[in-house]
Design a protein around this motif. Structure first.
Motif, PDB file in Angstrom:
ATOM      1  N   ASN A 214       0.848  -1.188   0.000  1.00 29.35           N
ATOM      2  CA  ASN A 214       0.000   0.000   0.000  1.00 29.35           C
ATOM      3  C   ASN A 214       0.883   1.236   0.000  1.00 29.35           C
ATOM      4  OD1 ASN A 214      -3.302  -0.079   0.713  1.00 29.35           O
ATOM      5  ND2 ASN A 214      -2.226  -2.033   0.759  1.00 29.35           N
ATOM      6  N   ASN A 215       0.275   2.398  -0.058  1.00 32.96           N
ATOM      7  CA  ASN A 215       1.040   3.633  -0.187  1.00 32.96           C
ATOM      8  C   ASN A 215       1.999   3.826   0.986  1.00 32.96           C
ATOM      9  OD1 ASN A 215       1.803   6.127  -1.302  1.00 32.96           O
ATOM     10  ND2 ASN A 215       0.295   7.227  -0.075  1.00 32.96           N
ATOM     11  N   LEU A 216       3.213   4.262   0.680  1.00 34.14           N
ATOM     12  CA  LEU A 216       4.225   4.547   1.692  1.00 34.14           C
ATOM     13  C   LEU A 216       4.043   5.985   2.160  1.00 34.14           C
ATOM     14  CD1 LEU A 216       6.783   3.451   3.136  1.00 34.14           C
ATOM     15  CD2 LEU A 216       8.120   4.468   1.282  1.00 34.14           C
ATOM     16  N   THR A 217       3.800   6.176   3.457  1.00 33.27           N
ATOM     17  CA  THR A 217       3.544   7.503   4.003  1.00 33.27           C
ATOM     18  C   THR A 217       4.753   8.009   4.782  1.00 33.27           C
ATOM     19  OG1 THR A 217       2.627   6.703   6.096  1.00 33.27           O
ATOM     20  CG2 THR A 217       1.105   6.888   4.216  1.00 33.27           C
ATOM     21  N   TRP A 218       4.691   9.294   5.144  1.00 32.22           N
ATOM     22  CA  TRP A 218       5.780   9.904   5.908  1.00 32.22           C
ATOM     23  C   TRP A 218       5.944   9.223   7.271  1.00 32.22           C
ATOM     24  CZ3 TRP A 218       9.869  12.322   4.733  1.00 32.22           C
ATOM     25  CH2 TRP A 218      10.565  13.106   5.659  1.00 32.22           C
ATOM     26  N   LYS A 219       4.835   8.822   7.876  1.00 31.86           N
ATOM     27  CA  LYS A 219       4.923   8.110   9.153  1.00 31.86           C
ATOM     28  C   LYS A 219       5.529   6.723   8.967  1.00 31.86           C
ATOM     29  CE  LYS A 219       1.269  10.347  11.839  1.00 31.86           C
ATOM     30  NZ  LYS A 219      -0.005  10.149  12.566  1.00 31.86           N
ATOM     31  N   ASP A 220       5.254   6.080   7.828  1.00 37.72           N
ATOM     32  CA  ASP A 220       5.864   4.775   7.550  1.00 37.72           C
ATOM     33  C   ASP A 220       7.381   4.903   7.429  1.00 37.72           C
ATOM     34  OD1 ASP A 220       3.360   3.548   7.435  1.00 37.72           O
ATOM     35  OD2 ASP A 220       3.174   3.875   5.278  1.00 37.72           O
ATOM     36  N   VAL A 221       7.835   5.957   6.756  1.00 35.00           N
ATOM     37  CA  VAL A 221       9.271   6.180   6.577  1.00 35.00           C
ATOM     38  C   VAL A 221       9.949   6.403   7.927  1.00 35.00           C
ATOM     39  CG1 VAL A 221      10.973   7.830   5.678  1.00 35.00           C
ATOM     40  CG2 VAL A 221       9.100   7.039   4.220  1.00 35.00           C
ATOM     41  N   ASN A 222       9.277   7.152   8.794  1.00 31.78           N
ATOM     42  CA  ASN A 222       9.845   7.504  10.097  1.00 31.78           C
ATOM     43  C   ASN A 222       9.221   6.670  11.215  1.00 31.78           C
ATOM     44  OD1 ASN A 222      11.629   9.966   9.469  1.00 31.78           O
ATOM     45  ND2 ASN A 222       9.706  10.440   8.427  1.00 31.78           N
ATOM     46  N   ASP A 223       9.104   5.378  10.974  1.00 30.21           N
ATOM     47  CA  ASP A 223       8.543   4.453  11.957  1.00 30.21           C
ATOM     48  C   ASP A 223       9.693   3.729  12.656  1.00 30.21           C
ATOM     49  OD1 ASP A 223       7.011   2.748  13.453  1.00 30.21           O
ATOM     50  OD2 ASP A 223       6.403   1.475  11.774  1.00 30.21           O
TER      51      ASP A 223
END
Length: 496
Positions: A214-223
């Protein structure tokens, strides 16, 4: 007459609802986002933004992407990679449009052995479609009935001819739409600018239900979790007038270690340590500096980064989009300065695709759970410098990758355990207690919001000092105390 009109309205609405919800083997479903990857792993998405009901059809309008519209112009508003719109007929016929406005017909109700002319071009080229198989396939961890449609290019005398489309079959799932497909905007073999842009795609993710990517979000990157580590090397040369001979180079080695994670409704706050060495190589000498500090990072959603892969971002006279790659872990890439706006010969607005000179532009890559940006361009030239920021090691839970950095001679410059900040959360005032420590200068106090904007400043001297925060809106802030610019304390505070 009014009753007849009302009945027709109800019928059209029912047809629209039926098609929007999906018939069996319908290629596109307006209720979900579908993610497809080409052979290079680049992801393209289908999301239907609006549906228009006709008498026997529903017209689906997918979100547009950056596409060529003529030999010199690109547009972010004209069409999707699957065409300008898709027509879904109640008899199972699905119609797509290419860049020339020509129709491609897919008959989803056809059975094995059934054939039809899917496309007729102005140059007498025809494409025949045949259902060659109907069986059960496994994809994205599910099983479903799938029809396979094969294409065959024909000349004006109906003789088979070799075309790339012959090797790009479609697979359509009964309940989930396309499993494999092509970018119909360039169907069947439209050459544009630099060659044939037709590509084959494979389904790699769905929403509703969430399956696969699914779409990669800014929170996913900085998880990040407590104990995670990132080791990063940044290299930046400096040079004289024409940059042919660099006169110095700065290499920064950094180890980030996450110490604390606090989650709120729509925000994540981290406290992390940063151990760093900076080596500067001059023409006749080398200097090295080391330091170690502890910082706070506030992560919220980013409306631009969180757009779907390929979804256009228009800012002033610049146009760009994030590209997402199907790899483990997934990443998003931003190509800097992709397009520049200009007026074409007809006076319409269009965007010109920029060409890099001496590799001066470079990609920013952001990786799920590993931060970013990471980038690299090391080609030297008269107009640009080589620069690189690369991830060389990470530790995520029990998983490690790469070779860890070793940084010695560091000293703690940011955390003074004697400094206390309370109460936290606070409402009207916070107190900063310096303990028994005596500083030669007044200490500076800065309070930042989650967008790194300074909301309040002040000075403290010694002992216990109150800071009025009654004028701050409720939320999360970062408080920093410095001594002549040297950080002494950086901490998260909450205002209620």
């Amino acid at each position: 007459m009014k009753k007849i009109t009302s009945y027709l309205t109800i019928i059209f609405a029912f047809i629209s609802l039926l098609n929007a919800r999906g018939q069996n083997y319908q290629t596109i479903d307006s209720r979900r986002i579908a993610y497809f990857a080409d052979q290079n792993g680049q992801i393209s998405c289908i999301r239907i933004d609006s549906v228009k009901a006709m008498q026997d059809d529903s017209i689906f309008y997918p979100f547009t992407v950056i596409q060529p519209v003529d030999i010199e112009c690109f547009s972010p508003f004209y069409a999707s990679w699957i065409g300008k719109y898709v027509t879904i007929n109640t008899d199972g016929t699905n119609k797509f449009l290419n860049i020339r406005g020509e129709t491609i017909i897919i008959k989803t109700n056809a059975n094995p052995g059934d054939s039809w002319i899917a496309y007729t071009g102005n140059d007498s080229l025809m494409i025949k479609a045949t259902v060659i198989k109907h069986d059960t396939l496994s994809f994205l961890g599910i099983n479903d009935s799938v029809k396979t449609i094969e294409f065959q290019a024909l000349d004006k005398n109906m003789n088979p001819i070799e075309k790339e489309i012959n090797n790009m079959p479609l697979k359509i799932s009964k309940n989930y739409g396309f499993v494999t497909m092509v970018n119909f905007y360039f169907f069947p073999d439209i050459e544009f600018c630099c060659g044939n842009w037709l590509k084959a795609f494979t389904l790699v993710g769905l929403s509703h239900p969430d399956l696969g990517i699914n779409n990669l979000t800014w929170k996913d990157v900085n998880d990040f979790q407590v104990g995670d580590e990132l080791h990063v090397i940044t290299t930046k040369p400096f040079c004289n007038d024409w940059c042919y001979n660099p006169i110095r180079e700065k290499t920064t080695k950094t180890i980030y270690k996450y110490l604390e994670r606090t989650e709120y409704a729509d925000t994540i706050a981290y406290r992390y340590s940063r151990k760093e060495s900076i080596e500067t190589i001059w023409t006749d000498s080398t200097t090295s500096t080391y330091h170690y500090d502890t910082l706070t990072m506030i992560v919220t959603s980013d409306s631009l980064f969180d757009k779907l892969p390929g979804e256009p971002i228009v800012r002033s006279h610049e146009l760009y989009a994030y590209t997402m790659l199907n790899k483990n872990p997934e990443s998003k890439i931003l190509l800097r300065s992709q397009y520049s706006e200009l007026a074409n010969s007809t006076g319409d607005s269009c965007w010109l695709r920029l060409i890099a000179v001496d590799a001066c532009t470079f990609d920013y890559e952001y990786i799920r759970g590993l931060g970013g940006p990471y980038y690299s361009y090391l080609n030297w030239g008269p107009f640009c410098l080589g620069e690189e920021r690369k991830l060389v090691y990470y530790k995520k839970g029990n998983v490690t990758w790469g070779t860890p950095l070793i940084i010695n001679n560091t000293r703690d410059i940011s955390i003074d355990p004697k400094i206390k900040i309370y109460p936290n959360p606070a409402r009207k005032k916070i107190y900063i207690d310096l303990g028994s420590e005596n500083y030669q200068h007044s200490l500076s106090v800065f309070i930042y919001d989650t967008q790194s904007r300074i909301k309040k400043t002040g000075y403290i001297h010694s002992g216990n000092t109150a800071i009025d925060v009654s004028d701050l809106s409720a939320g999360i802030y970062v408080l920093k105390i410095t001594d002549n610019g040297r950080p002494l304390k950086i901490d998260k505070i909450v205002i209620e």
